[in-house]
Design an enzyme around this catalytic site. Structure first.
Site, PDB file in Angstrom:
ATOM      1  N   ARG A 140      -3.596  -1.544  -6.107  1.00 36.22           N
ATOM      2  CA  ARG A 140      -3.105  -2.898  -5.901  1.00 36.22           C
ATOM      3  C   ARG A 140      -3.453  -3.756  -6.978  1.00 36.22           C
ATOM      4  O   ARG A 140      -4.662  -3.594  -7.819  1.00 36.22           O
ATOM      5  CB  ARG A 140      -3.143  -3.642  -4.709  1.00 36.22           C
ATOM      6  CG  ARG A 140      -4.659  -4.061  -4.632  1.00 36.22           C
ATOM      7  CD  ARG A 140      -4.894  -4.443  -3.258  1.00 36.22           C
ATOM      8  NE  ARG A 140      -6.153  -4.724  -2.880  1.00 36.22           N
ATOM      9  CZ  ARG A 140      -6.813  -4.534  -1.621  1.00 36.22           C
ATOM     10  NH1 ARG A 140      -6.093  -4.434  -0.678  1.00 36.22           N
ATOM     11  NH2 ARG A 140      -8.056  -4.701  -1.659  1.00 36.22           N
ATOM     12  N   HIS A 198     -14.687  -7.757   0.675  1.00 42.34           N
ATOM     13  CA  HIS A 198     -13.433  -8.263   1.149  1.00 42.34           C
ATOM     14  C   HIS A 198     -13.383  -9.901   1.016  1.00 42.34           C
ATOM     15  O   HIS A 198     -12.534 -10.606   0.324  1.00 42.34           O
ATOM     16  CB  HIS A 198     -13.009  -8.123   2.508  1.00 42.34           C
ATOM     17  CG  HIS A 198     -12.171  -6.658   2.312  1.00 42.34           C
ATOM     18  ND1 HIS A 198     -12.248  -5.819   3.570  1.00 42.34           N
ATOM     19  CD2 HIS A 198     -11.456  -6.055   1.418  1.00 42.34           C
ATOM     20  CE1 HIS A 198     -11.562  -4.628   3.284  1.00 42.34           C
ATOM     21  NE2 HIS A 198     -11.080  -4.848   2.142  1.00 42.34           N
ATOM     22  N   TYR A 255      11.967 -34.848 -15.962  1.00 45.65           N
ATOM     23  CA  TYR A 255      10.581 -34.820 -15.968  1.00 45.65           C
ATOM     24  C   TYR A 255       9.813 -34.939 -14.349  1.00 45.65           C
ATOM     25  O   TYR A 255      10.720 -35.278 -13.347  1.00 45.65           O
ATOM     26  CB  TYR A 255       9.602 -35.722 -16.745  1.00 45.65           C
ATOM     27  CG  TYR A 255       9.938 -37.048 -16.275  1.00 45.65           C
ATOM     28  CD1 TYR A 255       8.936 -37.590 -14.933  1.00 45.65           C
ATOM     29  CD2 TYR A 255      10.885 -38.010 -16.536  1.00 45.65           C
ATOM     30  CE1 TYR A 255       9.285 -38.949 -14.616  1.00 45.65           C
ATOM     31  CE2 TYR A 255      10.914 -39.435 -15.887  1.00 45.65           C
ATOM     32  CZ  TYR A 255      10.001 -39.758 -14.950  1.00 45.65           C
ATOM     33  OH  TYR A 255      10.234 -40.899 -14.442  1.00 45.65           O
ATOM     34  N   ARG A 292      -3.080   3.366   8.589  1.00 46.03           N
ATOM     35  CA  ARG A 292      -3.239   2.230   8.002  1.00 46.03           C
ATOM     36  C   ARG A 292      -2.548   1.454   7.590  1.00 46.03           C
ATOM     37  O   ARG A 292      -1.271   1.527   7.516  1.00 46.03           O
ATOM     38  CB  ARG A 292      -3.842   2.754   6.507  1.00 46.03           C
ATOM     39  CG  ARG A 292      -4.556   4.015   6.024  1.00 46.03           C
ATOM     40  CD  ARG A 292      -4.658   4.573   4.962  1.00 46.03           C
ATOM     41  NE  ARG A 292      -5.409   3.587   3.864  1.00 46.03           N
ATOM     42  CZ  ARG A 292      -5.449   3.776   2.511  1.00 46.03           C
ATOM     43  NH1 ARG A 292      -4.884   4.681   1.858  1.00 46.03           N
ATOM     44  NH2 ARG A 292      -5.946   2.837   1.883  1.00 46.03           N
ATOM     45  N   CYS A 311       8.139 -38.922  -8.902  1.00 45.93           N
ATOM     46  CA  CYS A 311       6.797 -39.491  -8.991  1.00 45.93           C
ATOM     47  C   CYS A 311       6.008 -39.443  -7.634  1.00 45.93           C
ATOM     48  O   CYS A 311       4.881 -39.782  -7.499  1.00 45.93           O
ATOM     49  CB  CYS A 311       6.940 -40.835  -9.462  1.00 45.93           C
ATOM     50  SG  CYS A 311       7.774 -42.118  -8.345  1.00 45.93           S
ATOM     51  N   SER A 355      13.679 -42.598 -10.684  1.00 42.43           N
ATOM     52  CA  SER A 355      12.465 -41.833 -10.256  1.00 42.43           C
ATOM     53  C   SER A 355      12.417 -41.536  -8.905  1.00 42.43           C
ATOM     54  O   SER A 355      12.546 -42.475  -8.049  1.00 42.43           O
ATOM     55  CB  SER A 355      11.149 -42.335 -10.780  1.00 42.43           C
ATOM     56  OG  SER A 355      10.159 -41.420 -10.185  1.00 42.43           O
ATOM     57  N   GLY A 402      -8.502  -7.111   4.054  1.00 43.14           N
ATOM     58  CA  GLY A 402      -9.307  -6.926   5.467  1.00 43.14           C
ATOM     59  C   GLY A 402      -8.483  -7.690   6.521  1.00 43.14           C
ATOM     60  O   GLY A 402      -9.255  -7.826   7.589  1.00 43.14           O
ATOM     61  N   LYS A 417       0.844  -1.286   0.011  1.00 40.54           N
ATOM     62  CA  LYS A 417       0.008  -0.115  -0.035  1.00 40.54           C
ATOM     63  C   LYS A 417       0.890   1.263   0.003  1.00 40.54           C
ATOM     64  O   LYS A 417       0.631   2.103  -0.827  1.00 40.54           O
ATOM     65  CB  LYS A 417      -0.910   0.174   1.205  1.00 40.54           C
ATOM     66  CG  LYS A 417      -2.082   0.935   1.164  1.00 40.54           C
ATOM     67  CD  LYS A 417      -2.916   0.909   2.507  1.00 40.54           C
ATOM     68  CE  LYS A 417      -3.684  -0.372   2.478  1.00 40.54           C
ATOM     69  NZ  LYS A 417      -4.199  -0.455   3.910  1.00 40.54           N
ATOM     70  N   MET A 442      -5.873  -6.872   8.209  1.00 41.00           N
ATOM     71  CA  MET A 442      -5.264  -6.081   9.586  1.00 41.00           C
ATOM     72  C   MET A 442      -6.235  -4.857   9.331  1.00 41.00           C
ATOM     73  O   MET A 442      -7.159  -4.629   8.708  1.00 41.00           O
ATOM     74  CB  MET A 442      -4.273  -5.616   9.139  1.00 41.00           C
ATOM     75  CG  MET A 442      -3.138  -6.936   9.323  1.00 41.00           C
ATOM     76  SD  MET A 442      -1.339  -6.832   8.919  1.00 41.00           S
ATOM     77  CE  MET A 442      -1.110  -6.107   7.450  1.00 41.00           C
TER      78      MET A 442
HETATM   79  P1  ADP Z   1      -7.507  -2.172   3.791  1.00 40.49           P
HETATM   80  O1  ADP Z   1      -6.161  -2.525   4.097  1.00 40.49           O
HETATM   81  O2  ADP Z   1      -8.416  -2.903   4.868  1.00 40.49           O
HETATM   82  O3  ADP Z   1      -7.760  -2.025   2.462  1.00 40.49           O
HETATM   83  P2  ADP Z   1      -7.328   0.646   4.145  1.00 40.49           P
HETATM   84  O4  ADP Z   1      -6.142   1.052   4.871  1.00 40.49           O
HETATM   85  O5  ADP Z   1      -7.587   0.666   2.616  1.00 40.49           O
HETATM   86  O6  ADP Z   1      -7.727  -0.575   4.553  1.00 40.49           O
HETATM   87  O7  ADP Z   1      -8.602   1.351   4.772  1.00 40.49           O
HETATM   88  C1  ADP Z   1      -9.815   1.263   4.366  1.00 40.49           C
HETATM   89  C2  ADP Z   1     -10.360   2.163   3.707  1.00 40.49           C
HETATM   90  O8  ADP Z   1     -10.650   3.394   4.761  1.00 40.49           O
HETATM   91  C3  ADP Z   1     -10.251   2.669   2.623  1.00 40.49           C
HETATM   92  O9  ADP Z   1     -10.754   1.963   1.446  1.00 40.49           O
HETATM   93  C4  ADP Z   1     -10.632   4.331   2.280  1.00 40.49           C
HETATM   94  O10 ADP Z   1     -12.017   4.081   2.165  1.00 40.49           O
HETATM   95  C5  ADP Z   1     -10.642   4.614   3.802  1.00 40.49           C
HETATM   96  N1  ADP Z   1      -9.297   5.375   3.862  1.00 40.49           N
HETATM   97  C6  ADP Z   1      -8.164   5.085   4.409  1.00 40.49           C
HETATM   98  N2  ADP Z   1      -7.579   6.054   4.576  1.00 40.49           N
HETATM   99  C7  ADP Z   1      -8.161   7.200   4.248  1.00 40.49           C
HETATM  100  C8  ADP Z   1      -8.120   8.632   3.969  1.00 40.49           C
HETATM  101  N3  ADP Z   1      -6.871   9.208   4.313  1.00 40.49           N
HETATM  102  N4  ADP Z   1      -8.998   9.218   3.691  1.00 40.49           N
HETATM  103  C9  ADP Z   1     -10.216   8.929   3.395  1.00 40.49           C
HETATM  104  N5  ADP Z   1     -10.580   7.621   3.452  1.00 40.49           N
HETATM  105  C10 ADP Z   1      -9.467   6.608   4.063  1.00 40.49           C
HETATM  106 MG    MG Z   2      -7.946  -0.714   1.243  1.00 43.14          MG
HETATM  107 MG    MG Z   3      -8.384  -3.182   6.790  1.00 36.18          MG
END
Ligand code: ADP
Ligand code: MG
Ligand code: MG
Length: 893
Positions: free
Chosen positions: A341, A461, A863, A92, A843, A776, A101, A23, A103
């Site tokens: 991603r 998720h 193989y 985040r 095998c 084998s 989803g 990320k 963490m």
């Molecule tokens: P995950 O790893 O579970 O995808 P994220 O870190 O992407 O978690 O956060 C989940 C959601 O929170 C994002 O999809 C976004 O909608 C919202 N979010 C995260 N950071 C911000 C931010 N700086 N401003 C607005 N929304 C945010």
């Molecule tokens: Mg996200």
């Molecule tokens: Mg999350």
């Protein structure tokens, strides 16, 4: 640990995934290519690893955080905690490999009563501020403190909110007005104090520090650990922490938040697929709080934003040269990109997109072959509901939902993960049925044949995770009602009980009542094209483990170019058992020869069938391997039967026969049959059996050749540990082969070789290779004997070993490179020194495991051989091994 522990987004790039997580690296990359990314910074994975090890932050980390924060504050012209002009941030998580989803993320951090008032003054939008605040109190409590105080879990707060909604008569979150939300914040904080005995933390810097720590901790939460075990992601990578300026999708009807894929993740179709919600924040879309709208509807709400989004999506796909999963937020008509991603996709979409991207000139064939995970071809061959059956019998449709994960699944209705796990444990095929699935349902989903949900879209998720594993899934089946109390599901008045059968078609979204037969799909279209590309790069052969003409034919169909292991044991089973028992019980040589003579034509016929099915490809036939007692009834069974007969006074000839059998079984009893009289040992003890088998093999080969077909039998002598075992048997069998060909009046090409499955054989390959045309690796036994464990008993402790991280993976599933691999390497080197032309293969069951296939490639084997259904997997893994030789995979997990 490197000195730099915190990177501003513009200081990083997409290549820094190890340090910044996926990320963070992508936020940096998107910042640098000029996309609208809210400013922020990333704390490295090394800091998380330090925390996991020492239970505290590295010295001075918060100073570095403050310095980076100051840069962001300068950029934004706002400060965290400023009573006049406050900055809010999100905290985040983000590991090297995306773990959807798995963490945790805290939004709206920096709010307290003062900053809230300031924001109200600045935005004039009271409702928005209280909405952000109530979310913050809930998320912060849940993520940062619910480990310590289970009563601070999100659900507890949701209950309070639900009660309030009921009181004010609100159907959904958005119906609650500013006053209601303000009241809610008060209630939340009061509840917090009641649970913890303390006030909700109001110092934004303290909030930040605690949130960072919580993200570090979340690396080792249960969900995350299960996910990594399943995905074979190392537990040592750690997560980065991203601190990012908040943008707000909850500022009104000109704001919103959503998720989109640059192509359809279910089918791979070249069409943006996404969902969004107006006036919403964060995970509202995937959490199913309200039913999201599709991305096409965004074009109606706001055509300019939609157009801008389409352009960004295109730009990102071109930039990363892969399908992207994009998270975005619209704040008062301005678009922001919050994440991208490589998008998770179904096996079908993997193939579709890879082939399309090559055809569009975006990637090369090599890249396409490297990109698709080697398990995908196996998942493509998962069964579908038999279309002919459906056409003919018109089974009753219970309901229709979204086609979230292709394939057909048949099973008993299980309501909720707990029921699914319980029923699957008891041996049932189940379909997990729930209102929604969340990351906590991962275990239940993996135990199920298919998943059916009433709400939730294709971007939820858990639906992503389900598709990734090829679990047929129907989502958002809105007609479906689930009653957890009466344990029933219903649609349009039709009621089914838990345990009733349903069949779901994840390809078109239909749910049927009852059981519909399934059918394996064919390798055709883009899938066939893709496999052709893979084969064009592959240098190592792929053979099949097949014992019958049907399996042999299936193997050829799936791309095998030989049989690497044809077991002959089953040829002694079924209606042949009396003949085999007569042979074992024979009192003299003459009686034994007579019994064997009856078996010979039957076995010969078996081989004729297999040779014909293999169309001239080599066939490795293993001579009899198991101990003889396996062909006799068990001791317990015989004891009971003979005792009963005695009690009833039935002591005639039938009783005598049984007693003879019983005595033989006692005589053959071994304390450890795995290490007993089997394989070549048995052949030395009872040469008649293998002499008969070789006469059958060579005789069959002659017959097939006379019929004008090509045939190449390779006769494999199992369980050799001493070269003289091999020479002793081979001499006799050579003689049989020669005699048989003479009698048939035709010569065939055949070879004698051995299986390497005893460590001593691997270590004395310099001797054995002089006597064998091929080796084998029987890695099932080789692994058992190298570890000194029995596969049949290891189920008691291997799972514990993995859980306690004593070993990373089960060595009976994925080849142990360090130990067993070392034996193989010594064997390969020594064998080739004395016999450069020796043919080398594997095998064991490992022959169909992608990592093991790649290791075999490195060893230089000719193989790998695996079960027919795994052949496309082995073909792709072998192709990737050849391509990775000089490159290496950059594939996202
Ligand atoms: P995950 O790893 O579970 O995808 P994220 O870190 O992407 O978690 O956060 C989940 C959601 O929170 C994002 O999809 C976004 O909608 C919202 N979010 C995260 N950071 C911000 C931010 N700086 N401003 C607005 N929304 C945010
Ligand atoms: Mg996200
Ligand atoms: Mg999350």
């Amino acid at each position: 640990m490197s000195n730099k522990r915190v990177y501003l987004f513009h200081e990083g790039n997409a290549k820094m995934r190890d340090l910044l997580g996926g990320k963070g690296a992508n936020l940096a990359e998107m910042t640098n290519i000029g996309l609208p990314v809210p400013p922020g910074f990333t704390i490295t994975t090394e800091c998380c690893n330090y925390y996991s090890k020492h239970g505290k932050f590295p010295d001075g980390l918060m100073d570095d955080v403050k310095a980076a924060l100051a840069a962001v504050e300068k950029d934004m012209g706002k400060r965290l905690g400023d009573p006049e002009n406050p900055l809010l941030v999100s905290v985040r998580s983000g590991a090297k490999f995306s773990m959807p989803g798995m963490m945790d993320t805290v939004l709206n951090l920096g709010l307290n009563d003062q900053t809230a008032e300031a924001l109200i003054r600045l935005t004039g939008n009271e409702r928005f501020v209280w909405d952000a605040y109530r979310r913050f109190v809930m998320m912060f409590s849940d993520i940062v403190l619910s480990g310590q105080y289970p009563d601070l879990k999100k659900e507890k707060f949701e209950h309070i909110f639900d009660a309030l909604k009921e009181k004010v008569g609100a159907k959904q979150d958005t119906d609650v007005d500013a006053a209601g939300l303000k009241d809610l914040v008060g209630q939340f904080k009061e509840y917090f104090k009641k649970v913890t005995g303390q006030d909700f933390p109001s110092d934004p810097m303290k909030q930040l520090e605690l949130a960072i720590e919580a993200v570090f901790k979340s690396w080792n939460n249960e969900r995350a650990v299960i996910y990594r075990n399943r995905e074979k992601i190392s537990h040592d990578l750690g997560t980065a922490v991203n601190v990012q300026t908040m943008v707000f999708g909850n500022m009104g009807d000109d704001s919103g938040t959503g998720v989109a894929f640059t192509r359809d993740p279910a089918t791979g179709e070249n069409k943006i697929y996404g969902e969004f919600l107006m006036n919403a924040q964060g995970e509202d879309v995937v959490a199913g709080v309200r039913t999201p709208e599709t991305i096409d509807q965004l074009a109606e709400h706001n055509p300019e934003i939609y157009q801008q989004f389409v352009e960004i999506a295109k730009k990102l796909e071109q930039h990363y040269r892969d399908m992207q999963d994009i998270e975005f937020t619209i704040e008062k008509g301005r678009l922001f990109i919050l994440q991208c991603r490589a998008g998770k996709r179904t096996p079908q979409a993997h193939i579709e997109i890879a082939v399309d991207h090559v055809n569009e000139g975006l990637i090369t064939k090599e890249e396409a072959v490297l990109r698709v995970p080697p398990e995908v071809p196996g998942l493509m061959l998962l069964p579908a509901l038999d279309p002919d059956f459906v056409k003919k019998n018109k089974p009753t449709v219970l309901a229709k939902g979204l086609n979230a994960g292709p394939g057909g699944a048949v099973g008993k209705v299980a309501i909720g993960s707990a029921a699914a796990l319980r029923m699957a444990e008891a041996g049932d095929d189940v379909i997990l049925v729930g209102r929604e699935t969340t990351p906590d349902d991962l275990g239940g989903m993996l135990a199920s044949r298919g998943v059916l949900t009433a709400t939730g879209g294709k971007t939820s998720h858990a639906a992503l995770v389900a598709r990734q594993y090829g679990i047929p899934t129907v989502c958002g089946c809105s007609a479906l009602r689930i009653d957890e109390n009466s344990r029933t599901i219903s649609a349009d008045g039709v009621v089914l009980k838990e345990g009733d059968y349903i069949s779901i078609d994840g390809t078109n979204g239909l749910v049927y009542i009852g059981q519909i037969p399934t059918k394996m799909p064919e390798v055709s279209g883009k899938f066939a094209t893709f496999m052709e590309w893979a084969d064009s790069f592959r240098t190592m052969g792929v053979r099949a483990n097949a014992d019958t003409p049907e399996h042999a034919a299936e193997a050829v169909e799936l791309g095998a170019t030989g049989i690497g292991l044809c077991r002959t044991e089953h040829m002694f089973m079924g209606d042949r058992v009396p003949m085999v028992q007569a042979m074992i019980l024979a009192e003299d040589e003459a009686a034994r020869e007579e019994a064997l003579a009856k078996l010979l034509p039957l076995q010969r016929e078996d081989f004729v069938g297999i040779f014909k099915a293999m169309k001239g490809y080599p066939v490795t036939v293993r001579l009899i391997d198991p101990p003889l007692h396996e062909f006799l009834p068990s001791l317990e069974e015989l004891l009971v039967e003979t005792t009963e007969m005695r009690v009833k006074g039935e002591t005639g000839p039938a009783y005598e026969e049984k007693m003879k059998l019983l005595n033989k079984v006692k005589e053959l009893h071994e304390f450890n049959p795995m290490l007993g009289l089997r394989g070549c040992r048995l052949s030395i003890y009872f040469p008649g059996i293998v002499r008969m088998q070789v006469a059958a093999i060579i005789g069959a080969a002659c017959e097939v050749k006379k019929a004008g077909l090509d045939v190449h039998p390779e006769i494999m002598i199992p369980l050799v540990g001493i070269v003289t075992e091999l020479t002793h048997i081979k001499e006799q069998l050579e003689q049989v082969a020669q005699e048989t060909m003479k009698a048939e009046g035709i010569e065939v090409d055949y070879k004698f070789g051995t299986m390497i499955e005893i460590p001593r054989a691997a270590l004395t390959a310099d001797e054995i290779a002089q006597e064998a045309a091929f080796f084998s690796f029987g890695t099932n036994d080789l692994t058992q004997m190298a570890y000194g464990l029995s596969r049949d008993d290891a189920g008691k402790f291997l799972p514990l070993y993995i859980e306690k991280r004593i070993i990373p993976v089960d060595p009976t599933e994925s080849l142990d490179v360090k130990g067993v691999g070392r034996l193989m390497q010594i064997c390969v080197e020594d064998a080739r020194k004395v016999n450069p032309g020796i043919k080398l293969g594997i095998c064991g069951e490992h022959g169909g495991d992608p990592d093991s296939v790649k290791f075999c490639y490195k060893l230089g084997l000719d193989y790998v051989s695996c079960s027919p259904k795994r052949i496309p997997v082995a073909r792709l893994a072998a192709a990737q091994a050849a391509l990775e030789k000089d490159g290496g995979s950059t594939r996202d997990k």
